[in-house]
Design a protein around this motif. Structure first.
Motif, PDB file in Angstrom:
ATOM      1  N   ASP A 273       0.588  -5.382  -9.860  1.00  0.00           N
ATOM      2  CA  ASP A 273       0.975  -4.716  -8.611  1.00  0.00           C
ATOM      3  C   ASP A 273       0.038  -5.145  -7.483  1.00  0.00           C
ATOM      4  OD1 ASP A 273       1.931  -3.120  -6.621  1.00  0.00           O
ATOM      5  OD2 ASP A 273       1.241  -1.212  -7.486  1.00  0.00           O
ATOM      6  N   LYS A 280      -2.025  -4.628  -1.023  1.00  0.00           N
ATOM      7  CA  LYS A 280      -3.161  -3.744  -1.312  1.00  0.00           C
ATOM      8  C   LYS A 280      -4.453  -4.365  -0.782  1.00  0.00           C
ATOM      9  CE  LYS A 280      -1.590  -1.650  -5.645  1.00  0.00           C
ATOM     10  NZ  LYS A 280      -1.641  -0.264  -5.177  1.00  0.00           N
ATOM     11  N   ASN A 323       5.061  -7.145  -8.860  1.00  0.00           N
ATOM     12  CA  ASN A 323       5.289  -6.765  -7.461  1.00  0.00           C
ATOM     13  C   ASN A 323       4.441  -7.693  -6.592  1.00  0.00           C
ATOM     14  OD1 ASN A 323       6.077  -5.353  -5.180  1.00  0.00           O
ATOM     15  ND2 ASN A 323       4.509  -3.754  -5.418  1.00  0.00           N
ATOM     16  N   ASP A 350       4.542  -0.958  -1.712  1.00  0.00           N
ATOM     17  CA  ASP A 350       3.554  -0.626  -2.740  1.00  0.00           C
ATOM     18  C   ASP A 350       3.952   0.642  -3.501  1.00  0.00           C
ATOM     19  OD1 ASP A 350       1.296  -0.886  -4.239  1.00  0.00           O
ATOM     20  OD2 ASP A 350      -0.096  -0.161  -2.710  1.00  0.00           O
ATOM     21  N   ALA A 351       4.936   1.366  -3.007  1.00  0.00           N
ATOM     22  CA  ALA A 351       5.443   2.514  -3.765  1.00  0.00           C
ATOM     23  C   ALA A 351       6.620   2.006  -4.606  1.00  0.00           C
ATOM     24  CB  ALA A 351       5.856   3.636  -2.831  1.00  0.00           C
ATOM     25  N   GLU A 352       6.326   1.005  -5.472  1.00  0.00           N
ATOM     26  CA  GLU A 352       7.362   0.282  -6.213  1.00  0.00           C
ATOM     27  C   GLU A 352       7.712   0.938  -7.547  1.00  0.00           C
ATOM     28  OE1 GLU A 352       4.229  -0.385  -6.411  1.00  0.00           O
ATOM     29  OE2 GLU A 352       4.016  -0.452  -8.591  1.00  0.00           O
TER      30      GLU A 352
HETATM   31 ZN    ZN Z   1       2.139  -0.050  -5.839  1.00  0.00          ZN
END
Ligand code: ZN
Ligand code: BES
Ligand code: ZN
Length: 504
Positions: A273, A280, A323, A350-352
């Motif tokens: 991620d 991030k 991701n 990022d809210a995957e």
């Molecule tokens: Zn994430």
């Protein structure tokens, strides 16, 4: 690892080391006080003098090693601290076992004898035996998968369980086997978490699942991207779009009977991620190789459930993808059509996790799940709330929540209930779609859980947010640093409980 149950006194049985325990109050648990007193006499008062000089304090996971020099049959005696008597719980037995095994491995001792700790304090002998096996093997886990030199052994040569109550004898063998199976499943999840994303791609994960399925007779089906497209899995496909690695949805089924229920275990499987376009920050990003800890826990639990031959139908679902940002990646503002038709506006790529789980949960319902547990390294908010000391437990069903809480307790995995107040829905309101994937950092563990809830069709459902507990920051006497395999034990205990008639 050879485990043997032996009658007799621990000080009279040959071993490289015998393990006893002591509280901060300087008393041993009831099952071992008399033993410690006898040992003290045989050693000429040495234990008492170590207590007097303050070398034995009894605090949690303290280790004191004594060479017995022929005065006892075991060559060494290891006294492990249990902490305060009033704080005693089964976790103390696991940790003491892990601490002892790790400490003794460093000194080359791999044939160990132990008392059944805690049996004088209300822990059943079979349960104590299982805790000792699980604790020892989990303590001995090493993350050195890719070190080319000699690797430390991950098990003992022999664990002797000494002096069980005679009436318990027949219950010990299955408990030892269950302990070993559980610990091996946890180690599998930890190995998968430790594997870097360049090696453990979604395809490699699916390959590992296929090997396990073949070995233990689980049915396996791997959905490819074209299958996902046919099913309308727009959440999973969107997250996968930025990666060169094709996404996979692994489905494993344990089907022992034609009974009515079907427990679905659904694990978030982001093999890396980066955050995607909502990239991030760089610090600790390497830990995001473990963002598939939920899927790894499901694979571990399915493996154990099959080996334990539990009389319960269980479906394990593992949506797997990376991701990553790229010219093909999904973007903030995109609207996704998920399985079953609900639409989600992407605010943060990022809210995957919630996006891939939305499809996997809808798929679980379509496959006939009657109970659903999902497990995911879902939100930083959960890690911030608990500092890694508990996982978040969300549930819409009181009985099911109770079943999970009890399973967590038996597994030594702390679960703490978090709310699903209807007001959290406001954070997810979107002007353009049915919901958005992110509203505010405040309450995000609950916001994310509320999103998942939209996809479980009111089935009894529980969601475990393991962000924070999936990674051990610094080595502890009973646990190596890195991936913890959290959730495997809880799901196994839950399936065991649901296998017993007349319980949830
Ligand atoms: Zn994430
Ligand atoms: N995988 C992370 C959550 C996470 C954080 C797991 C720390 C383990 C340790 C998740 O996909 C994520 O990135 N969440 C974001 C969501 C936010 C941008 C809406 C978070 O919590 O910061
Ligand atoms: Zn993630």
């Amino acid at each position: 690892m050879e485990t043997r149950v032996l009658a007799g006194e621990i000080e009279q049985l040959q071993a490289e080391a015998a393990v006893t325990t002591i509280f901060e109050e300087k008393t041993a648990p009831p099952e071992s006080q008399a033993v410690l007193d006898r040992i003290d006499i045989a050693l000429g008062g040495l234990i008492k003098s170590l207590i007097q000089t303050g070398e034995i304090k009894g605090c949690a996971n303290e280790t004191t090693l004594v060479h017995t020099q022929g005065r006892l049959a075991p060559a060494r005696l290891l006294v492990v601290g249990l902490g305060k008597r009033e704080e005693f719980s089964p976790i103390c037995v696991r940790r003491a076992a892990g601490t002892a095994a790790r400490f003794l491995r460093k000194r080359g001792c791999r044939r160990i004898s132990t008392l059944l700790h805690g049996t004088g304090l209300g822990i059943a002998p079979a349960e104590s035996a299982r805790l000792l096996v699980e604790g020892s093997l989990m303590g001995l886990y090493t993350p050195d998968l890719h070190k080319t030199g000699e690797r430390e052994p991950r098990n003992l040569e022999q664990l002797l369980l000494v002096n069980p109550p005679p009436e318990a004898a027949s219950s010990l063998e299955p408990a030892l086997r269950a302990g070993e199976i559980t610990a091996e499943a946890v180690s599998l999840a930890r190995d998968l978490g430790n594997e870097p994303a360049n090696i453990l791609t979604p395809a490699a994960f699916a390959q590992r699942a296929a090997e396990i399925a073949r070995n233990v007779g689980l049915q396996i089906q791997v959905l490819e991207e074209e299958d996902m497209r046919r099913q309308g899995m727009g959440g999973l496909l969107a997250v996968a779009a930025g990666s060169e690695q094709p996404a996979k949805l692994v489905s494993l089924q344990h089907k022992p009977t034609q009974n009515a229920g079907l427990l679905a275990l659904v694990g978030k499987g982001i093999t890396f991620d980066s955050g995607g376009i909502s990239l991030k920050p760089r610090d600790n990003m390497e830990q995001m190789k473990n963002d598939m800890a939920g899927a790894a826990a499901v694979l571990g639990a399915m493996w154990a459930i099959a080996r334990l031959q539990l009389p319960l139908s269980v479906l394990g679902l593992m949506p797997l993808t990376e991701n990553l940002p790229s010219g093909k990646a999904y973007r903030p503002g995109d609207v996704l059509h998920t399985m079953g038709g609900k639409t989600i506006e992407v605010i943060s790529t990022d809210a995957e996790g919630r996006l891939i789980l939305a499809d996997a949960l809808a798929y679980a319902v379509q496959q006939g799940a009657t109970h659903i547990v999902d497990i995911a390294t879902l939100t930083g908010a959960c890690a911030v709330a608990f500092g890694g000391l508990a996982s978040g437990l969300f549930s819409t069903d009181e009985d099911f929540a109770e079943a999970l809480a009890e399973a967590g307790e038996l597994a030594g995995e702390r679960l703490w209930r978090l709310p699903l107040y209807p007001e959290y829905r406001e954070a997810l309101e979107s002007k353009v779609a049915d919901m958005r994937n992110f509203g505010t950092r405040y309450g995000d563990a609950s916001n994310a859980a509320i999103l998942l809830r939209q996809f479980v069709a009111d089935k009894p459902w529980a969601h475990l947010d393991i962000a924070g507990t999936e990674w051990n920051e610094k080595p502890r006497p009973y646990l190596a640093e890195g991936p913890t395999g959290v959730g495997v034990g809880t799901m196994i205990r839950l399936a065991e409980r649901m296998s017993r008639p007349a319980e949830t």
